[in-house]
Design a protein around this motif. Structure first.
Motif, mmCIF file in Angstrom:
data_model
loop_
_atom_site.group_PDB
_atom_site.id
_atom_site.type_symbol
_atom_site.label_atom_id
_atom_site.label_comp_id
_atom_site.label_asym_id
_atom_site.label_seq_id
_atom_site.Cartn_x
_atom_site.Cartn_y
_atom_site.Cartn_z
ATOM 1 N N ARG A 154 0.833 -1.035 -0.040
ATOM 2 C CA ARG A 154 0.009 0.164 0.008
ATOM 3 C C ARG A 154 0.848 1.186 0.196
ATOM 4 O O ARG A 154 1.960 1.103 0.607
ATOM 5 C CB ARG A 154 -1.009 -0.020 1.411
ATOM 6 C CG ARG A 154 -1.903 -1.373 1.074
ATOM 7 C CD ARG A 154 -3.038 -1.034 1.823
ATOM 8 N NE ARG A 154 -3.839 -0.120 1.534
ATOM 9 C CZ ARG A 154 -4.861 0.657 2.200
ATOM 10 N NH1 ARG A 154 -5.272 -0.055 3.322
ATOM 11 N NH2 ARG A 154 -5.364 1.594 1.841
ATOM 12 N N GLN A 193 -2.074 0.838 -4.223
ATOM 13 C CA GLN A 193 -2.025 -0.688 -3.716
ATOM 14 C C GLN A 193 -1.776 -1.788 -4.876
ATOM 15 O O GLN A 193 -2.261 -1.518 -6.034
ATOM 16 C CB GLN A 193 -2.940 -1.160 -2.781
ATOM 17 C CG GLN A 193 -4.067 -1.942 -3.215
ATOM 18 C CD GLN A 193 -4.868 -2.402 -2.252
ATOM 19 O OE1 GLN A 193 -5.203 -1.808 -1.205
ATOM 20 N NE2 GLN A 193 -5.614 -3.760 -2.371
ATOM 21 N N ALA A 219 5.419 0.349 7.199
ATOM 22 C CA ALA A 219 4.559 -0.351 8.134
ATOM 23 C C ALA A 219 4.417 -1.856 7.798
ATOM 24 O O ALA A 219 4.326 -1.874 6.591
ATOM 25 C CB ALA A 219 3.212 0.608 8.498
ATOM 26 N N GLN A 254 1.837 -4.932 8.750
ATOM 27 C CA GLN A 254 0.428 -5.460 9.225
ATOM 28 C C GLN A 254 0.034 -3.953 10.187
ATOM 29 O O GLN A 254 -0.364 -4.073 11.114
ATOM 30 C CB GLN A 254 0.686 -6.428 10.263
ATOM 31 C CG GLN A 254 0.975 -7.734 9.517
ATOM 32 C CD GLN A 254 -0.055 -7.889 8.577
ATOM 33 O OE1 GLN A 254 -0.101 -7.787 7.358
ATOM 34 N NE2 GLN A 254 -0.792 -9.050 8.924
ATOM 35 N N GLN A 255 0.071 -2.834 9.588
ATOM 36 C CA GLN A 255 -0.212 -1.598 9.928
ATOM 37 C C GLN A 255 0.445 -1.301 11.455
ATOM 38 O O GLN A 255 -0.201 -0.426 12.266
ATOM 39 C CB GLN A 255 -1.748 -1.632 10.254
ATOM 40 C CG GLN A 255 -2.670 -2.004 8.990
ATOM 41 C CD GLN A 255 -3.987 -1.915 9.206
ATOM 42 O OE1 GLN A 255 -4.756 -1.933 10.290
ATOM 43 N NE2 GLN A 255 -4.875 -2.293 8.186
ATOM 44 N N GLU A 294 0.647 -7.320 4.942
ATOM 45 C CA GLU A 294 0.363 -5.873 4.315
ATOM 46 C C GLU A 294 1.668 -4.969 4.607
ATOM 47 O O GLU A 294 1.959 -4.703 5.620
ATOM 48 C CB GLU A 294 -0.775 -4.992 4.584
ATOM 49 C CG GLU A 294 -0.944 -3.641 4.287
ATOM 50 C CD GLU A 294 -2.139 -2.813 4.961
ATOM 51 O OE1 GLU A 294 -3.230 -3.048 4.512
ATOM 52 O OE2 GLU A 294 -1.892 -2.137 5.799
ATOM 53 N N ALA A 310 3.322 -1.130 3.824
ATOM 54 C CA ALA A 310 2.881 0.139 3.485
ATOM 55 C C ALA A 310 3.939 1.056 3.588
ATOM 56 O O ALA A 310 5.012 1.045 4.331
ATOM 57 C CB ALA A 310 1.786 0.841 4.523
#
Length: 85
Positions: free
Chosen positions: A6, A19, A58, A60-61, A75, A77
């Motif tokens: 992302r 993304q 980041a 996993q957030q 994920e 980012a």
């Protein structure tokens, strides 16, 4: 291993995408290695994500550094240090 990438704010604008899904090649196992892999695409990728660019990451957030190990299905980012909202 397949991950979701992302892109936010100015990184998204430079790359022209928010993304993508990516199957990681062998040996790309950390967030820093993912960034280097993307930078190797050249062009706008090298401009937006190159080592001389201030980019936060980041996994996993959760904010992370380049040594963070990427998990399958994760994920990852990329975004500039300051984002507005």
């Amino acid at each position: 291993m397949k991950i979701t990438l992302r892109y936010f704010a100015s990184v998204r604008e430079q790359l022209g995408t928010a993304q993508e899904s990516l199957a990681l090649p062998e040996g790309v196992a950390t967030v820093g290695a993912v960034r280097a892999h993307l930078t190797a695409r050249g062009g706008v990728w090298a401009e937006a994500l190159g080592p001389d660019r201030a980019v936060r990451t980041a996994h996993q957030q959760v904010m992370c550094g380049p040594d963070t190990v990427v998990q399958d299905g994760a994920e990852v980012a990329f975004f500039p240090p300051v984002t507005g909202g």
